[in-house]
Design an enzyme around this catalytic site. Structure first.
Site, PDB file in Angstrom:
ATOM      1  N   GLY A  75       0.851  -1.046  -0.133  1.00 17.51           N
ATOM      2  CA  GLY A  75       0.002   0.026   0.077  1.00 17.51           C
ATOM      3  C   GLY A  75       0.937   1.375  -0.103  1.00 17.51           C
ATOM      4  N   ILE A 134       2.311   2.870   2.220  1.00 18.21           N
ATOM      5  CA  ILE A 134       3.505   2.493   3.212  1.00 18.21           C
ATOM      6  C   ILE A 134       4.886   1.673   2.631  1.00 18.21           C
ATOM      7  CG2 ILE A 134       4.674   1.512   5.481  1.00 18.21           C
ATOM      8  CD1 ILE A 134       2.139   2.206   6.816  1.00 18.21           C
ATOM      9  N   ARG A 157      -2.423  -9.886  -2.206  1.00 22.73           N
ATOM     10  CA  ARG A 157      -3.533 -10.498  -2.715  1.00 22.73           C
ATOM     11  C   ARG A 157      -3.731 -10.330  -4.407  1.00 22.73           C
ATOM     12  NH1 ARG A 157      -8.818 -10.641   0.934  1.00 22.73           N
ATOM     13  NH2 ARG A 157      -8.455  -8.363   0.246  1.00 22.73           N
ATOM     14  N   ALA A 160       3.984  -3.000  10.856  1.00 21.11           N
ATOM     15  CA  ALA A 160       2.527  -3.085  10.540  1.00 21.11           C
ATOM     16  C   ALA A 160       1.591  -3.335  11.567  1.00 21.11           C
ATOM     17  CB  ALA A 160       2.084  -4.270   9.463  1.00 21.11           C
ATOM     18  N   ARG A 161       1.123  -4.534  12.228  1.00 16.40           N
ATOM     19  CA  ARG A 161       0.621  -4.724  13.324  1.00 16.40           C
ATOM     20  C   ARG A 161       1.084  -6.160  14.120  1.00 16.40           C
ATOM     21  NH1 ARG A 161      -0.772  -0.441  12.895  1.00 16.40           N
ATOM     22  NH2 ARG A 161      -3.050   0.490  12.777  1.00 16.40           N
ATOM     23  N   GLU A 206       0.438  -4.514  23.437  1.00 16.84           N
ATOM     24  CA  GLU A 206       1.205  -3.350  23.740  1.00 16.84           C
ATOM     25  C   GLU A 206       0.782  -2.333  24.994  1.00 16.84           C
ATOM     26  OE1 GLU A 206       0.965  -1.186  20.111  1.00 16.84           O
ATOM     27  OE2 GLU A 206       1.885  -2.761  18.821  1.00 16.84           O
ATOM     28  N   HIS A 250       6.374   1.187  19.345  1.00 17.97           N
ATOM     29  CA  HIS A 250       5.208   1.566  18.364  1.00 17.97           C
ATOM     30  C   HIS A 250       5.440   3.131  18.054  1.00 17.97           C
ATOM     31  CE1 HIS A 250       1.038   0.343  16.556  1.00 17.97           C
ATOM     32  NE2 HIS A 250       1.785   1.403  15.772  1.00 17.97           N
ATOM     33  N   GLY A 296       6.347   4.199  14.954  1.00 16.78           N
ATOM     34  CA  GLY A 296       6.673   4.214  13.278  1.00 16.78           C
ATOM     35  C   GLY A 296       5.776   5.483  12.864  1.00 16.78           C
TER      36      GLY A 296
END
Length: 323
Positions: A161, A163, A183, A243-244, A273, A292, A294
């Site tokens: 995407g 990022i 995908r 990301a996550r 977190e 976290h 970023g």
């Protein structure tokens, strides 16, 4: 676009007296009809082609949030006298910079080097400081044998995407080859524009020196980097996640690091977190952790909305001379 970001746009547009129509769910003639009444079109990665640009005589501006190189048919825009504004996505840039920082931190042993220099670890090697000159230095006085270069390495992006595109741009500045998995792969022409190449996930994991995660956290991506994925990676590869946290099986990653099955991991996001004090990642070797950060210190999405609205207002106030 998430609802909360749409809300920011609606609020900013209302305050500026701009009527906003969301076209993200529209296709075909419905999208063309909506574009026909627009003075400005705003997009992220979805292409604004000649048909949309020529749909109505009132179009004066196309705004691209981010830097997708395929997002606008610039020849059609120029022919129609329509300005194009490219607004790099503040939040995407911040996360991309954090990604590269983690990669460089691991490759260049930044934290161990800092600690070793600060704590005078040279004493373990029985050496003493010397006065340096242009030709007389104590090169690599901590005797590291694994400081590496990004030049010529392969970066594998899981997700592409806004990022991912920003990370790809920065990686290419290091002469890295960039492959990606998502995908729905990009058309070949768009891959060429972004200088990236699609691979199935398993092939990407096997080929990449650096695997960087930029996918959303969904049921399909939950724990996607687990035992099987980690076994597929090279032994000298590193994993980076900005990301996550849920994309990674943290226990499996800690085992892989402890057993030397991958070379390192840089993590800005975690399943829980703040990262719990008893997390197995804390004691794992060659792991670089950050809290976290970023996305910077916040405000990126608000700034992005403000940038877009300011462009719309500037062109509106310029009148016909802006064309």
């Amino acid at each position: 676009m998430p609802e909360w970001i749409r809300g920011l746009f609606r609020k900013a547009a209302d305050e500026a007296g701009i009527e906003m129509v969301r076209g993200g769910a529209l296709e075909g003639d419905d999208l063309v009809d909506a574009a026909a009444g627009a003075h400005a079109l705003v997009t992220g990665q979805r292409r604004i082609g000649a048909e949309l640009i020529r749909a109505g005589a009132g179009l004066r501006l196309v705004v691209v949030q981010g830097r997708a190189p395929w997002a606008v048919d610039r020849e059609a825009a120029a022919a129609a006298g329509v300005r194009v504004a490219t607004l790099p996505h503040r939040g995407a840039i911040a996360v991309a910079e954090q990604t590269i920082a983690l990669v460089l931190g691991l490759y260049r042993k930044v934290v161990p080097g800092h600690l070793g220099t600060r704590d005078a670890e040279y004493k373990r090697f029985g050496v003493e400081p010397i006065r340096t000159t242009e030709r007389k230095i104590a090169f690599n006085w901590l005797s590291y044998d694994d400081v590496r270069q990004l030049h010529g390495r392969t970066l594998g992006l899981v997700g592409l995407g806004g990022i991912g595109l920003e990370v790809a741009r920065r990686a290419q500045a290091f002469d890295m080859e960039v492959v990606y998995h998502k995908r729905s792969p990009l058309p070949r022409a768009h891959e060429a524009m972004a200088c990236v190449r699609h691979l199935p996930l398993e092939e990407l994991l096997a080929a990449s020196d650096v695997v960087s995660l930029h996918a959303p956290h969904t049921g399909a991506t939950e724990g996607m980097i687990g035992e099987a994925a980690l076994k597929t990676m090279k032994r000298d590869a590193i994993l980076v996640n900005t990301a996550r946290g849920g994309l990674v099986d943290e226990a499996a990653l800690a085992r892989a690091l402890s057993e030397g099955r991958i070379a390192g991991a840089g993590l800005d996001v975690f399943v829980d977190e703040p990262l719990p004090a008893n997390s197995p990642l804390i004691g794992a070797p060659n792991v670089l952790l950050s809290p976290h950060v970023g996305g910077g210190t916040g405000g990126g999405q608000v700034g992005m909305v403000r940038d877009v609205v300011e462009k719309l207002i500037a062109v509106a106030e310029a009148g016909d001379g802006a064309r």
